[in-house]
Design a protein around this motif. Structure first.
Motif, PDB file in Angstrom:
ATOM      1  N   VAL A 129      49.999  -4.865  17.319  1.00  0.00           N
ATOM      2  CA  VAL A 129      51.036  -5.287  16.385  1.00  0.00           C
ATOM      3  C   VAL A 129      50.632  -4.822  14.991  1.00  0.00           C
ATOM      4  CG1 VAL A 129      52.303  -7.242  15.400  1.00  0.00           C
ATOM      5  CG2 VAL A 129      51.534  -7.326  17.786  1.00  0.00           C
ATOM      6  N   GLY A 130      51.576  -4.201  14.271  1.00  0.00           N
ATOM      7  CA  GLY A 130      51.288  -3.723  12.915  1.00  0.00           C
ATOM      8  C   GLY A 130      51.148  -2.212  12.902  1.00  0.00           C
ATOM      9  N   SER A 131      50.009  -1.738  12.430  1.00  0.00           N
ATOM     10  CA  SER A 131      49.742  -0.294  12.400  1.00  0.00           C
ATOM     11  C   SER A 131      49.482   0.203  13.818  1.00  0.00           C
ATOM     12  CB  SER A 131      48.522   0.000  11.516  1.00  0.00           C
ATOM     13  OG  SER A 131      48.734  -0.458  10.193  1.00  0.00           O
ATOM     14  N   LEU A 132      50.282   1.152  14.261  1.00  0.00           N
ATOM     15  CA  LEU A 132      50.197   1.643  15.628  1.00  0.00           C
ATOM     16  C   LEU A 132      49.140   2.729  15.769  1.00  0.00           C
ATOM     17  CD1 LEU A 132      53.996   1.993  16.500  1.00  0.00           C
ATOM     18  CD2 LEU A 132      52.541  -0.046  16.611  1.00  0.00           C
TER      19      LEU A 132
ATOM     20  N   THR B 244      45.093  -6.460  17.566  1.00  0.00           N
ATOM     21  CA  THR B 244      45.011  -5.942  18.931  1.00  0.00           C
ATOM     22  C   THR B 244      44.472  -7.022  19.852  1.00  0.00           C
ATOM     23  OG1 THR B 244      44.644  -3.668  18.174  1.00  0.00           O
ATOM     24  CG2 THR B 244      44.007  -4.192  20.434  1.00  0.00           C
ATOM     25  N   LYS B 245      45.175  -7.215  20.959  1.00  0.00           N
ATOM     26  CA  LYS B 245      44.753  -8.148  22.009  1.00  0.00           C
ATOM     27  C   LYS B 245      44.644  -7.351  23.304  1.00  0.00           C
ATOM     28  CE  LYS B 245      44.302 -12.273  24.088  1.00  0.00           C
ATOM     29  NZ  LYS B 245      44.193 -11.821  25.488  1.00  0.00           N
ATOM     30  N   SER B 246      43.430  -7.298  23.872  1.00  0.00           N
ATOM     31  CA  SER B 246      43.176  -6.469  25.038  1.00  0.00           C
ATOM     32  C   SER B 246      42.871  -7.308  26.269  1.00  0.00           C
ATOM     33  CB  SER B 246      41.983  -5.536  24.777  1.00  0.00           C
ATOM     34  OG  SER B 246      42.254  -4.657  23.720  1.00  0.00           O
ATOM     35  N   THR B 247      43.228  -6.759  27.427  1.00  0.00           N
ATOM     36  CA  THR B 247      42.835  -7.303  28.713  1.00  0.00           C
ATOM     37  C   THR B 247      42.109  -6.204  29.480  1.00  0.00           C
ATOM     38  OG1 THR B 247      44.885  -6.654  29.825  1.00  0.00           O
ATOM     39  CG2 THR B 247      44.875  -8.787  28.692  1.00  0.00           C
ATOM     40  N   LYS B 248      41.853  -6.442  30.745  1.00  0.00           N
ATOM     41  CA  LYS B 248      41.112  -5.470  31.532  1.00  0.00           C
ATOM     42  C   LYS B 248      41.847  -4.138  31.633  1.00  0.00           C
ATOM     43  CE  LYS B 248      39.003  -4.846  36.115  1.00  0.00           C
ATOM     44  NZ  LYS B 248      37.661  -4.536  35.612  1.00  0.00           N
TER      45      LYS B 248
END
Length: 379
Positions: A132-135, A122-126
Motif C-alpha cells: 500500500v502506498g509507493s508501489l 508491506t504485509k507479507s505471507t509465505k
C-alpha cells in the motif's frame, strides 16, 4: 542464509529483467521476490526481506539517447540523477514493515526538481505480499517494453496505489492499481488511473534444465473527465499479451514469442485506430554475468499502448495525427553490467541498433547508468 541470499541476487541480476533486457539497475531488492529468480517452493517471500531496520541513500545517474529520426518518433535525450533517501522499519511482526523517505529526480538542464515521497506499507505471507502506498512499479512490473516504457524509471520513477504480489505452485503474479493523477474540478485536471496484471504460468518444474512458461498480461488505462468544470473526453484503452517463453540451458538462453493486442473502448474514439495487434519475438543470450545480447523482431498493425514508448506505436503518444500504421523492425541489443564495488556500486551500458525492414532505415539507442548505495539499498 546470507550465502543463499547473495547467490540468489547474483543469479537474478545476471539472468532476469524485462523480457528484452535485464533492468535490475532500476530495481530495489523487492525485484527478487519471484520464483523465476531462484526461490524454491519452500522459501517464504520474507526470506529475502528479513533484515535489520536501517537507513540508506542511493543515487542513480543516467544518460539515455534515442536517435530514431521518424516523424511520429523523433527520439529524445534523458540525462540526470536521482537520489533516494529512506528508512525501513519493521512493525510488531517480522512480516510487516514500512518504508519512509523520498526520491528526487533532477533532469539536467531542467528548471525544476521532481520530488516523490516514499511511503510504503508491506504485509507479507509465505506466498504473497500486499503493498500500500509507493508501489514496486515501472520496470519491476516486468511488462514487455512495447506495453510499458522503461523510460518511466527515469521520468516518473514512483507509482502510488495498491499492489498484490505472489507466487505459488508454478504461478506468479503482480496485480496493481496505479493512481497516476487525481481529478481537480476547478482546473479541469483529469484523473488518470491504470490497472495492471502481469502473470506467468510455469509448464514444468522450477529446477528443470529447460523451463517453459506462458507469460500473460493485461493493462487498462483510464482518463476521466465527465465531472470537471470544463468537460474533458473520457478515455478507456486496454492492452493485453500472451505468449510462450523458454529459458534454456539453465537460463543461458531465452526464446519467446508473444502476441499483443490493443483496444480503445472510449465513449468517443480519440485515436486513429480502434484496435490493433502486434507480434514480438525475442532471442536472448546471457553470455555471462557481465554481457547480454538480444535480438528481437517486432511487427505491429494499428497498435497503440498509451504507456508504451513511441518506437512500438502506430501513432505518436498524445499526437494521433502523427502515425505509422505498420511497424516492422529488427532490434539488436547489447548490454554490459559491471559491479564496481560489491553491493555498493554498479554500472550498466547499452547500445541498441534498430533496422526498419520496410523503410530500410537504421536507428539506435544508447544508455549509460551508474548506481551507488550508501548504507542500505532502499525501496
Amino acid at each position: 542464509m546470507k550465502r543463499l541470499l547473495s547467490w540468489i541476487i547474483t543469479w537474478a541480476m545476471a539472468s532476469h529483467g524485462l523480457s528484452q533486457l535485464n533492468n535490475a539497475i532500476f530495481n530495489g531488492t523487492q525485484h527478487f521476490l519471484f520464483r523465476e529468480h531462484g526461490l524454491s517452493p519452500k522459501d517464504s517471500m520474507m526470506d529475502l526481506t528479513r533484515r535489520k531496520p536501517g537507513f540508506g541513500t542511493q543515487v542513480l545517474s543516467y544518460l539515455k539517447n534515442d536517435e530514431f529520426n521518424e516523424f511520429h518518433n523523433p527520439g529524445k535525450t534523458l540525462i540526470g540523477s536521482q537520489i533516494g533517501i529512506g528508512f525501513k522499519q519493521y512493525l510488531e511482526r517480522p512480516n510487516a514493515y514500512v518504508y519512509i523517505g523520498g526520491l528526487l529526480n533532477y533532469p539536467y538542464g531542467g528548471d525544476k526538481i521532481q520530488a516523490y515521497p516514499l511511503i510504503q506499507f508491506t504485509k507479507s505471507t509465505k506466498h504473497s505480499a500486499l503493498v500500500v502506498g509507493s508501489l514496486h512499479g515501472t520496470t519491476r512490473h516486468r511488462l514487455f517494453e512495447a506495453l510499458y516504457s522503461y523510460d518511466y524509471a527515469l521520468t516518473q520513477p514512483m507509482e502510488y496505489g495498491l499492489q498484490y504480489l505472489g507466487r505459488k505452485r508454478g504461478l506468479s503474479w503482480d496485480i496493481w492499481l496505479d493512481w497516476r493523477q487525481m481529478a481537480h474540478r476547478e482546473s479541469s485536471q483529469q484523473e488518470i488511473i491504470s490497472f495492471g496484471l502481469n502473470s506467468s504460468i510455469a509448464l514444468n518444474k522450477a529446477g528443470s534444465h529447460n523451463r517453459w512458461s506462458i507469460p500473460i498480461s493485461s493493462l487498462l488505462f483510464h482518463k476521466g473527465g465527465e465531472f470537471l468544470k470544463v468537460m474533458q473526453p473520457v478515455q478507456n484503452q486496454w492492452n493485453a499479451s500472451i505468449g510462450l517463453r523458454g529459458d534454456l540451458l539453465q537460463n543461458r538462453f531465452r526464446i519467446e514469442s508473444v502476441f499483443m493486442g490493443s483496444m480503445d473502448f472510449s465513449p468517443k474514439l480519440l485515436h486513429r485506430f480502434k484496435d490493433g495487434h502486434a507480434w514480438l519475438t525475442n532471442i536472448r543470450w546471457n553470455m555471462n554475468i557481465h554481457h547480454t545480447l538480444a535480438l528481437s523482431h517486432y511487427y505491429a498493425e494499428e497498435f497503440y499502448a498509451p504507456l508504451g514508448p513511441n518506437l512500438y506505436q502506430s501513432e505518436q503518444i498524445n499526437f494521433p495525427n502523427r502515425e505509422s500504421r505498420f511497424r516492422n523492425f529488427l532490434h539488436l541489443r547489447y548490454q554490459y553490467n559491471h559491479t564496481l564495488v560489491p553491493k555498493k556500486a554498479s554500472l550498466d551500458f547499452r547500445i541498441e541498433p534498430i533496422y526498419h525492414l520496410e523503410s530500410q532505415k537504421v536507428a539506435f539507442s544508447t544508455g549509460l547508468y551508474l548506481k551507488y548505495v550508501i548504507g542500505r539499498e532502499i525501496y
